[in-house]
Motif scaffolding. Structure first.
Motif, PDB file in Angstrom:
ATOM      1  N   MET A 185       0.845  -1.165   0.000  1.00 46.49           N
ATOM      2  CA  MET A 185       0.000   0.000   0.000  1.00 46.49           C
ATOM      3  C   MET A 185       0.891   1.228   0.000  1.00 46.49           C
ATOM      4  N   GLN A 186       0.715   2.027  -0.990  1.00 48.92           N
ATOM      5  CA  GLN A 186       1.598   3.168  -1.166  1.00 48.92           C
ATOM      6  C   GLN A 186       1.049   4.409  -0.477  1.00 48.92           C
ATOM      7  N   GLY A 187       1.919   5.377  -0.328  1.00 44.95           N
ATOM      8  CA  GLY A 187       1.513   6.672   0.177  1.00 44.95           C
ATOM      9  C   GLY A 187       1.778   6.831   1.656  1.00 44.95           C
ATOM     10  N   SER A 188       1.775   8.062   2.073  1.00 46.62           N
ATOM     11  CA  SER A 188       1.994   8.395   3.471  1.00 46.62           C
ATOM     12  C   SER A 188       0.634   8.450   4.168  1.00 46.62           C
ATOM     13  N   ARG A 189       0.465   7.635   5.159  1.00 45.84           N
ATOM     14  CA  ARG A 189      -0.803   7.575   5.869  1.00 45.84           C
ATOM     15  C   ARG A 189      -0.554   7.712   7.364  1.00 45.84           C
ATOM     16  N   SER A 190      -1.569   8.122   8.076  1.00 42.06           N
ATOM     17  CA  SER A 190      -1.449   8.238   9.521  1.00 42.06           C
ATOM     18  C   SER A 190      -1.357   6.838  10.133  1.00 42.06           C
ATOM     19  N   GLN A 191      -0.881   6.788  11.358  1.00 40.19           N
ATOM     20  CA  GLN A 191      -0.740   5.502  12.041  1.00 40.19           C
ATOM     21  C   GLN A 191      -2.097   4.841  12.236  1.00 40.19           C
ATOM     22  N   SER A 192      -3.134   5.639  12.491  1.00 43.23           N
ATOM     23  CA  SER A 192      -4.453   5.040  12.699  1.00 43.23           C
ATOM     24  C   SER A 192      -4.961   4.355  11.427  1.00 43.23           C
ATOM     25  N   ILE A 193      -4.695   4.931  10.275  1.00 52.92           N
ATOM     26  CA  ILE A 193      -5.104   4.308   9.014  1.00 52.92           C
ATOM     27  C   ILE A 193      -4.302   3.030   8.787  1.00 52.92           C
ATOM     28  N   LYS A 194      -3.020   3.076   9.078  1.00 52.27           N
ATOM     29  CA  LYS A 194      -2.191   1.877   8.939  1.00 52.27           C
ATOM     30  C   LYS A 194      -2.695   0.759   9.859  1.00 52.27           C
ATOM     31  N   ASN A 195      -3.080   1.116  11.076  1.00 52.08           N
ATOM     32  CA  ASN A 195      -3.589   0.113  12.012  1.00 52.08           C
ATOM     33  C   ASN A 195      -4.917  -0.469  11.526  1.00 52.08           C
ATOM     34  N   MET A 196      -5.765   0.359  10.940  1.00 46.30           N
ATOM     35  CA  MET A 196      -7.024  -0.130  10.374  1.00 46.30           C
ATOM     36  C   MET A 196      -6.731  -1.093   9.214  1.00 46.30           C
ATOM     37  N   GLN A 197      -5.737  -0.780   8.414  1.00 44.29           N
ATOM     38  CA  GLN A 197      -5.357  -1.656   7.306  1.00 44.29           C
ATOM     39  C   GLN A 197      -4.862  -3.001   7.833  1.00 44.29           C
ATOM     40  N   ILE A 198      -4.094  -2.986   8.908  1.00 42.50           N
ATOM     41  CA  ILE A 198      -3.611  -4.222   9.524  1.00 42.50           C
ATOM     42  C   ILE A 198      -4.793  -5.057   9.995  1.00 42.50           C
ATOM     43  N   CYS A 226      -7.898  -5.010   8.902  1.00 46.25           N
ATOM     44  CA  CYS A 226      -8.609  -5.544   7.732  1.00 46.25           C
ATOM     45  C   CYS A 226      -7.842  -6.693   7.086  1.00 46.25           C
ATOM     46  N   PHE A 227      -6.525  -6.560   6.988  1.00 45.79           N
ATOM     47  CA  PHE A 227      -5.697  -7.617   6.419  1.00 45.79           C
ATOM     48  C   PHE A 227      -5.816  -8.898   7.239  1.00 45.79           C
ATOM     49  N   ARG A 228      -5.816  -8.761   8.550  1.00 41.44           N
ATOM     50  CA  ARG A 228      -5.941  -9.933   9.420  1.00 41.44           C
ATOM     51  C   ARG A 228      -7.299 -10.603   9.259  1.00 41.44           C
ATOM     52  N   LEU A 229      -8.334  -9.807   9.073  1.00 43.28           N
ATOM     53  CA  LEU A 229      -9.656 -10.399   8.840  1.00 43.28           C
ATOM     54  C   LEU A 229      -9.701 -11.145   7.509  1.00 43.28           C
ATOM     55  N   ILE A 230      -9.012 -10.611   6.520  1.00 44.40           N
ATOM     56  CA  ILE A 230      -8.932 -11.313   5.226  1.00 44.40           C
ATOM     57  C   ILE A 230      -8.239 -12.655   5.410  1.00 44.40           C
ATOM     58  N   LEU A 231      -7.132 -12.656   6.138  1.00 47.01           N
ATOM     59  CA  LEU A 231      -6.421 -13.913   6.395  1.00 47.01           C
ATOM     60  C   LEU A 231      -7.291 -14.902   7.163  1.00 47.01           C
ATOM     61  N   LEU A 232      -8.050 -14.392   8.132  1.00 43.00           N
ATOM     62  CA  LEU A 232      -8.951 -15.237   8.897  1.00 43.00           C
ATOM     63  C   LEU A 232      -9.974 -15.899   7.978  1.00 43.00           C
ATOM     64  N   ARG A 233     -10.546 -15.133   7.067  1.00 40.44           N
ATOM     65  CA  ARG A 233     -11.527 -15.672   6.116  1.00 40.44           C
ATOM     66  C   ARG A 233     -10.896 -16.719   5.196  1.00 40.44           C
ATOM     67  N   LEU A 234      -9.699 -16.443   4.717  1.00 44.19           N
ATOM     68  CA  LEU A 234      -9.020 -17.400   3.844  1.00 44.19           C
ATOM     69  C   LEU A 234      -8.717 -18.704   4.577  1.00 44.19           C
ATOM     70  N   LEU A 251      -8.020 -15.270  16.471  1.00 43.63           N
ATOM     71  CA  LEU A 251      -7.249 -14.161  15.926  1.00 43.63           C
ATOM     72  C   LEU A 251      -6.846 -13.265  17.086  1.00 43.63           C
ATOM     73  N   ILE A 252      -5.583 -12.925  17.167  1.00 40.74           N
ATOM     74  CA  ILE A 252      -5.064 -12.105  18.260  1.00 40.74           C
ATOM     75  C   ILE A 252      -4.599 -10.770  17.703  1.00 40.74           C
TER      76      ILE A 252
END
Length: 67
Positions: free
Chosen positions: A1-14, A16-24, A35-36
């Motif tokens: 994911m490109q671009g400069s983002r705030s830490q809160s947005i990065k944490n939200m992305q993390i 969401c990514f973990r939920l995707i992995l959980l679904r897979l 999931l921890i």
């Protein structure tokens, strides 16, 4: 994911990514059934966003039979 983002947005992305992995994992019937998240994942995130994240997490866990 490109671009400069705030830490809160990065944490939200993390989150969401973990939920995707959980679904897979659930779809393939592999991995642990839980999931921890580190507490620092919620740093820099406002209360409304945390509440939304937890609601999504609970709904996903119930849907997939995970913890």
């Amino acid at each position: 994911m490109q671009g400069s983002r705030s830490q809160s947005i990065k944490n939200m992305q993390i989150f969401c990514f973990r939920l995707i992995l959980l679904r897979l994992c659930a779809k393939r019937e592999i991995g642990p059934d839980f999931l921890i998240h580190d507490s620092h994942l919620f740093d820099e995130i406002n209360g409304h966003q945390i509440s939304s994240m937890l609601k999504i997490g609970v709904a996903t866990a119930r849907e997939l039979g995970f913890q």
